[in-house]
Structure formats: structure tokens, C-alpha cells
Design a protein around this motif. Structure first.
Motif, PDB file in Angstrom:
ATOM      1  N   TYR A  92       0.818  -1.212   0.000  1.00  0.00           N
ATOM      2  CA  TYR A  92       0.000   0.000   0.000  1.00  0.00           C
ATOM      3  C   TYR A  92       0.855   1.268   0.000  1.00  0.00           C
ATOM      4  CZ  TYR A  92      -3.056   3.695   1.669  1.00  0.00           C
ATOM      5  OH  TYR A  92      -3.732   4.892   1.800  1.00  0.00           O
ATOM      6  N   TYR A  93       1.957   1.260   0.704  1.00  0.00           N
ATOM      7  CA  TYR A  93       2.689   2.498   0.970  1.00  0.00           C
ATOM      8  C   TYR A  93       3.646   2.928  -0.142  1.00  0.00           C
ATOM      9  CZ  TYR A  93       0.713   2.082   5.600  1.00  0.00           C
ATOM     10  OH  TYR A  93      -0.178   1.987   6.655  1.00  0.00           O
ATOM     11  N   ARG A  94       3.854   2.102  -1.181  1.00  0.00           N
ATOM     12  CA  ARG A  94       4.641   2.537  -2.332  1.00  0.00           C
ATOM     13  C   ARG A  94       3.673   2.960  -3.424  1.00  0.00           C
ATOM     14  NH1 ARG A  94       9.958   0.890  -3.174  1.00  0.00           N
ATOM     15  NH2 ARG A  94       9.729   2.062  -5.123  1.00  0.00           N
ATOM     16  N   HIS A 125       4.636  -2.229  -6.473  1.00  0.00           N
ATOM     17  CA  HIS A 125       5.497  -3.105  -5.690  1.00  0.00           C
ATOM     18  C   HIS A 125       4.677  -3.995  -4.751  1.00  0.00           C
ATOM     19  CE1 HIS A 125       8.101   0.237  -6.943  1.00  0.00           C
ATOM     20  NE2 HIS A 125       9.062  -0.675  -6.958  1.00  0.00           N
ATOM     21  N   ARG A 126       5.292  -5.107  -4.390  1.00  0.00           N
ATOM     22  CA  ARG A 126       4.656  -6.010  -3.434  1.00  0.00           C
ATOM     23  C   ARG A 126       5.302  -5.832  -2.062  1.00  0.00           C
ATOM     24  NH1 ARG A 126       7.580 -10.953  -2.759  1.00  0.00           N
ATOM     25  NH2 ARG A 126       9.330 -11.184  -4.219  1.00  0.00           N
ATOM     26  N   ILE A 127       4.674  -6.393  -1.053  1.00  0.00           N
ATOM     27  CA  ILE A 127       5.140  -6.189   0.322  1.00  0.00           C
ATOM     28  C   ILE A 127       6.558  -6.719   0.516  1.00  0.00           C
ATOM     29  CG2 ILE A 127       4.744  -6.919   2.706  1.00  0.00           C
ATOM     30  CD1 ILE A 127       1.702  -6.780   2.054  1.00  0.00           C
ATOM     31  N   PRO A 135      13.447  -2.271   3.796  1.00  0.00           N
ATOM     32  CA  PRO A 135      12.757  -1.292   2.943  1.00  0.00           C
ATOM     33  C   PRO A 135      12.639  -1.713   1.485  1.00  0.00           C
ATOM     34  CG  PRO A 135      14.985  -0.545   3.447  1.00  0.00           C
ATOM     35  CD  PRO A 135      14.748  -1.769   4.281  1.00  0.00           C
ATOM     36  N   HIS A 136      13.447  -2.635   1.031  1.00  0.00           N
ATOM     37  CA  HIS A 136      13.426  -3.018  -0.389  1.00  0.00           C
ATOM     38  C   HIS A 136      12.093  -3.666  -0.751  1.00  0.00           C
ATOM     39  CE1 HIS A 136      14.692  -4.441  -4.307  1.00  0.00           C
ATOM     40  NE2 HIS A 136      14.311  -5.659  -3.967  1.00  0.00           N
TER      41      HIS A 136
END
Length: 698
Positions: free
Chosen positions: A438-440, A469-471, A477-478
Motif C-alpha cells: 500500500y505504501y509505495r 510493488h509487493r510487500i 525497505p526493499h
């Protein structure tokens, strides 16, 4: 979530005025609000006249004035009866269980007081301690304090008189009935003064990522006549925004903008095997959403919800008018009747029938709410697990059986197992490494000049809904690229796991209680699609799995209640589904300053509503608008935002603005100086609930 440390006896920082405008009314008032089983909050104001009287008494005894708060308790089987007698004006005294000296009673206006034990009914008494004794100046209403644990007295399952109301419409031989309840709510936000408001985007995000995908999923189930039914709670403020012409136009424009942005991403990532297919996925998804909203729904999302209910795949219910947190409404029945009654009326106007059930805002229950629900024809309401497990007498079946609370109304408790597998930050499905992160988001990842035109007024970076991106691994952080097909494989596995788990749970519970087990799985609707992108697909597969099961039925709560031969009877206690299980989220040093003006406004509105409009059209409009402003000020969202620390200035401003408008209207109504142009301006800005009946506040 971890429990909050209970506050020791200390002045409330909210009373300092450092972050809000303190309100003094020159009136005598004292309120006690229960925070949890061992802590209460007392807020007050002493008028100059009463302060002078207290000072005169101290001078007569040649003693320094010493203000005190005493908390009195009454308990036992007659506690509720005594509390009602006290409310009716009969003198009722209790045992003093806590005493606090007030160093600055005329300056402070809020203190937390620890209680030595839980349970019983308590009230606050404010007075002066003099050599001749304690002299009472003010006392609050009595309030019920929840117990800290289950009752020693165990109740039994008795015959369910509701079971014979209708013929069964689902298989009566199942081991369990699972009721999935989605709560769709947003606070009423509408800012015509801004071209593009950050806060208005909450509705846009919820529509694009949750409500439209959920509707598509339910429509698909209706088309293929798939078995199973869920329940959706639509809050009146959400319904009001869904029908607002300005917000409809703005959402249509938002969909157009996102389609443009997605098309640019398709060009940006052409030839990129990692992100190119996903960019095309988003472009197709936004185009489908535009067709769904503009062509199929004609921008009328409430009508789409009505259609899925008519098809039988969903039942619709509602919640409090503005999501006001009922346990902290000290006026009780009149305030509850206004919140719940206005909700029932608005739901009936928009959906076409009265709601059978009620999602109490924040699952916040206080003893006595059920009587108001019975008046309104509501048959059941949802509470958190411990409200059932700690009921009096203790229900032996726990949350596996509905709790009859009187007058044909049932309390249904959240099933902890079903919730944990979805909500838990450690065990929950949404945290799977293959699910979308969610946060990217492109709103933060792309250079500002490339996304500025898609951001709110002022260029504030925010989520745009394009996430690549996936979790991956929360420890680092990657983030790896997101693959929808891989995620769908995990959705299938998680749906099958959930269904197997509920089957095993239902079999075991049914053996233990001697009948089919009832299981309530309540979630915020916005979890599905917005926070958990794959959520709607998971829910669809869960319903398919239950449809193929010979153990479970997926149905709505009232249908399940009618199929159970026996239910418990008892009394739940004050509770919520917030952190700590009681009121600590909405009653905390960062937000407790709101309650003195809110409680005063509720009492003022009650007086004005009793006086009525006197047959004067201008007064009728002003009275109705005063009710709207009070309801909007009561929204639990504002206290929640202040507690969590997100957009605090906005939450504080909204609370203050609605209180200011209410107080201006109340002054005009009392003085006969109604400015019709000013009322019209308020109606234009916050004219929701056109059928609001001011008599509900009386």
C-alpha cells in the motif's frame, strides 16, 4: 494493538487550552464519562455565582476554600434501579470510592480519576471540603462501569422465540452460520471552497479501490446466482456524500485524471517486463471503473447497492447518523435517539426500507442503547467479543450464540478467530509478501513535476492508487515488483485456508453448545481493496468455498438468528472495538477537551427541540440546521484522528467549526434573532439529512 497505560489521577492536558480554544459558558455543570473499568473522566464548569457561594461558606468557617471531586458508587442488583431513581430526581447517595483535591477548580475543567474496583454505577460529586464537612455543589449523572472479567453466574441457552418468525430459507442442518459484515463509513467531507481538497480524496479512494470493486464482485455473484450473502453497513454520512452533486462531479473528474495518469504510465513503462503489464492493468481498471460509475450507475452508487440487495447477495444495514460514539454521550437516550433515529430515517429515504440491523459506531455499546434500537425497529446490533463474554449472566456459548437483550433485540459479538486471520498484523492474510504494498505509490515515487497536476490543490504529495510493488519483506525497505497473477494464487490459498478454519471451528463449537454455531466476521469495508488490494477477490472465493461446504452457510445475522433454536439472554456492558476495548481511544488527553462543549450542546439542543419551531418556517430551518451541526460535531472520526495523530488540525478545526455554528444558531433561536441568509449559507455547506426531525433530540 497494545493497550494504553491507564492514566493516573492528573489534570487533563486537553484542559490547558494550548491546542484549542477553551470554551467557558458561565454555567454550572458536571459530567462523568467512563473511560475503562478502572478510570473515569470528570469535566465541569463552576459559574461565578456558585464560586462566590462556595467562597462565602469558606469565609464563614474561616477556612481556606478546598474544592474536591468525590466519586460515589452504588452496586448490586439494585444499582440500575437506584440510578434511574436518581435521574428522576429522587435523592440517592452512594459510597465514596475516590476523592481528588482540585488545586484550581475554577481554571481546570477535566481530571481523570482512578477507581479502586470495576463494575457498579458511579457518579461524580463536586464540592468544598470545610471543617464542618463536605458541602456538595454539583453532581453528575450516574454511569455504569464495565466489569473487568466474566460473570461467575453462567446463563443457559433458552428457546429462541424469533426462530419461528419465518420459514427457513437456508439449510438448517449446518454446523455453523458465518455472517460477514462490512462496515462502509467515511465522515462527511465536502469543501466547495477548494478546487481539489486532500480530505475529499478519502471518498475518491474508497470508491475506486473498495466500493466499486466490491459492487462488481457482488454483481458477478448475482449474475451467476452464486450462493451466500454478506451484510454491508452503509453509514448515513457516506450515503449523503454519494448523492451529493458536487462530489459526484468531482469523482467523475478524478476518474478521468487517473485514467490519464495510467495511460502515461503505460507509455512510461512500455517494454518494461516488470512494470509494463501492471501499468496496462491499472489503465484497464480505471477505464472499467469509469464505465461502471458513469454509464452503468449514472453516478448513483446508492442505487447500485440497492440492486445488489434486491438480488439477494447482500443485506444492507446502517450505523449512527454521523458515527457519533454513543458511550460518551452523557445525555444518553435523547442523544442516542438523535444519532440512531436520524440514521434510520436517512437509510429509509435512500435505500427504501428500514434497517434490520445497526452497526453501533466503533461497536460502542452503552447499557440502554437497546431500548432506543427497539423503538426504531432495529433487531440486532454488533459488539466486540468481550461485550458478550462479560455479559451478565455469562453466556456459556460465548459469541457462538446471539444474546437477546430484550424487546426482540439481539447483540451479536465479533468472532475473534475470524477477525484475527484478516486483521492481525502478524497472522493476517493482507501482510503476505506477494500482496500489493500500500505504501509505495506513484504519488510519492515519481518526480513532483510529473504528478503535480494529479495532486490536491497546493501540490501535497499523496496516494494516487498506482502502486507497482509487493510487500516483499516488512523487515527491510526493499520492495520487489508486484505481480497480480502470483498474488491471485495466494488469494486462492488464503480463501481455502479461511474456509477450512471456519469449518473446523464451527464443528467444534457446535459439538460444545449442542446446536449450530453463529460466527460474526466484521470488518471495515475499506480494508477490502483499499488497504488490501486483493481483498474483494479473496471475499468472492471465500463465499464460493462456503457455498460448496456442507458445514457452513454464509448468511446475514437476522437470517442466522431465525435459524437457531436457542439463544442466550442477558445484559452486555459498556464496550467498543477500539484499542483497550472501551473508550480510551475517544477519551484521551489529546481529545478530551471536546466533551464539555459537546455535552452542553446536546443539552441545549434538547431544550430547543422541546420548544419546537412554533410554526415559524425560519425557526424550523434554523432548528434543523442546529441538529445537523451537533450531529457533525459528534462524529467519532474527529476524536479518533486526534488520538492517532493524523491530520489533527483538520479534525480539531471541524469540531470547532460545527460547535461554533451550533452555538450561533442556538443563540439566535433563543433570542429570536435568526439570520435567514446565514442559515441558508450553513445549509448550502452542510445540508445533509434533508428529512432530519429535530424532535429526535428532545
Amino acid at each position: 494493538m497494545s493497550s494504553l497505560d491507564r492514566l493516573a489521577v492528573a489534570p487533563a492536558p486537553g484542559a490547558t487550552g494550548a491546542e484549542h480554544r477553551p470554551r467557558r459558558y458561565g454555567e454550572d455543570r458536571l459530567h462523568l464519562l467512563v473511560r475503562d473499568p478502572r478510570c473515569v473522566f470528570v469535566t465541569w464548569e463552576i459559574s461565578p455565582a456558585l464560586a462566590a457561594l462556595a467562597s462565602e461558606r469558606a469565609r464563614e468557617e474561616r477556612a481556606p476554600i478546598r474544592y474536591q471531586i468525590r466519586v460515589e458508587r452504588i452496586e448490586g442488583k439494585e444499582a440500575a434501579t437506584k440510578a434511574r431513581a436518581s435521574a428522576a430526581g429522587e435523592p440517592v447517595a452512594g459510597e465514596a470510592v475516590a476523592t481528588v483535591d482540585l488545586p484550581n477548580a475554577l481554571g481546570d475543567d477535566g481530571w481523570y480519576v482512578d477507581l479502586p474496583t470495576s463494575g457498579g454505577n458511579v457518579r461524580a460529586v463536586l464540592g468544598v471540603a470545610l471543617p464542618s464537612g463536605f458541602h456538595t455543589l454539583l453532581f453528575s449523572r450516574w454511569a455504569a462501569v464495565p466489569p473487568e472479567g466474566p460473570s461467575l453466574e453462567e446463563g443457559r441457552l433458552d428457546a429462541n422465540v424469533s426462530a419461528a418468525e419465518t420459514a427457513p430459507i437456508s439449510n438448517p442442518d449446518r454446523s455453523g452460520y458465518l455472517s460477514i459484515l462490512l462496515h462502509a463509513h467515511l465522515p462527511f467531507i465536502r469543501h466547495p471552497e477548494y478546487e481539489d481538497s486532500l480530505e475529499e480524496r478519502w471518498l475518491d479512494e474508497a470508491l475506486i479501490e473498495s466500493y466499486l470493486p466490491l459492487l462488481r464482485m457482488l454483481e458477478g455473484r448475482a449474475e451467476r446466482r452464486a450462493p451466500g450473502r454478506i451484510t454491508i453497513s452503509l453509514s448515513p454520512t457516506l450515503l449523503a456524500m454519494l448523492e451529493d452533486p458536487l462530489l459526484r462531479r468531482r469523482f467523475a473528474k478524478r476518474l478521468e485524471q487517473l485514467t490519464t495518469l495510467a495511460d502515461r504510465d503505460v507509455a512510461r513503462y512500455r517494454g518494461d517486463s516488470r512494470f509494463g503489464p501492471l501499468a496496462e492493468h491499472y489503465a484497464e481498471r480505471f477505464r472499467a471503473a469509469r464505465v461502471q460509475y458513469e454509464e452503468r450507475y449514472r453516478r448513483d452508487v446508492a442505487a447500485a447497492f440497492r440492486e445488489v440487495e434486491a438480488s439477494g447477495v447482500a443485506r444492507l444495514i446502517t450505523c449512527g447518523a454521523t458515527h457519533g460514539f454513543l458511550p460518551l454521550m452523557d445525555l444518553r437516550e435523547p442523544s442516542w435517539r438523535a444519532q440512531l433515529g436520524a440514521a434510520v430515517r436517512e437509510f429509509e429515504r435512500q435505500i427504501g426500507h428500514r434497517p434490520e440491523g445497526m452497526w453501533l459506531p466503533e461497536c460502542g455499546y452503552a447499557p440502554g442503547v437497546e431500548a432506543v434500537l427497539a423503538e426504531l425497529g432495529v433487531r440486532y446490533f454488533a459488539v466486540d467479543s468481550h461485550a458478550i463474554e462479560h455479559a451478565r449472566p455469562r453466556p456459556g456459548a460465548g459469541t457462538y450464540a446471539p444474546l437477546h437483550v430484550g424487546a426482540g433485540v439481539f447483540a451479536i459479538g465479533r468472532d475473534a478467530e475470524s477477525s484475527r486471520q484478516v486483521w492481525s498484523s502478524t497472522e493476517g492474510y493482507p501482510g503476505d509478501p506477494d500482496y500489493r504494498e500500500y505504501y509505495r505509490d506513484q504519488g510519492f515515487d515519481l518526480p513532483l513535476e510529473e504528478v503535480r497536476e494529479f495532486l490536491p490543490s497546493g501540490g501535497t504529495r499523496t496516494h494516487l492508487g498506482l502502486k507497482y510493488h509487493r510487500i516483499t519483506d516488512r523487515r527491510f525497505p526493499h520492495r520487489e515488483p508486484y505481480d497480480p497473477e502470483t498474488a491471485l494464487e495466494r488469494v486462492r490459498a488464503h480463501a481455502a485456508h479461511f474456509v477450512r478454519g471456519r469449518e473446523e471451528q464451527a464443528r467444534g463449537a457446535a459439538r460444545g453448545i449442542g446446536q449450530a454455531a453463529f460466527m460474526l466476521a466484521p470488518y471495515d469495508a475499506e480494508l477490502f481493496g483499499h488497504w488490501w488490494y486483493e481483498g474483494p477477490e479473496w471475499l468472492d472465493l471465500v463465499l464460493d468455498g462456503i457455498g460448496a461446504s456442507d458445514v457452513l452457510d454464509a448468511t446475514d445475522p437476522l437470517d442466522a438468528i431465525r435459524r437457531l433454536p436457542r439463544v442466550h439472554a442477558g445484559s452486555p456492558h459498556l464496550s467498543s472495538w477500539g484499542e483497550g476495548g472501551y473508550c480510551a481511544v475517544w477519551l484521551d488527553p489529546v481529545n478530551d477537551w471536546i466533551y464539555k462543549p459537546l455535552l452542553r450542546a446536546a443539552e441545549t439542543m434538547r431544550v430547543l427541540a422541546k420548544e419546537g419551531d412554533r410554526g415559524e418556517p425560519a425557526r424550523a430551518r434554523a432548528l434543523k440546521q442546529a441538529g445537523r451541526e451537533l450531529l457533525l460535531a459528534q462524529a467519532s472520526d474527529w476524536a479518533f484522528i486526534m488520538k492517532t495523530g493524523t491530520l489533527v488540525p483538520y479534525a480539531r478545526r471541524r469540531t470547532e467549526e460545527h460547535l461554533d455554528r451550533f452555538e450561533r444558531l442556538a443563540t439566535a433561536l433563543r433570542g429570536g434573532t435568526i439570520d435567514e441568509a446565514e442559515v441558508a449559507g450553513m445549509e448550502e455547506r452542510y445540508g445533509l439529512f434533508p428529512d432530519l426531525d429535530p424532535g429526535l433530540f428532545a
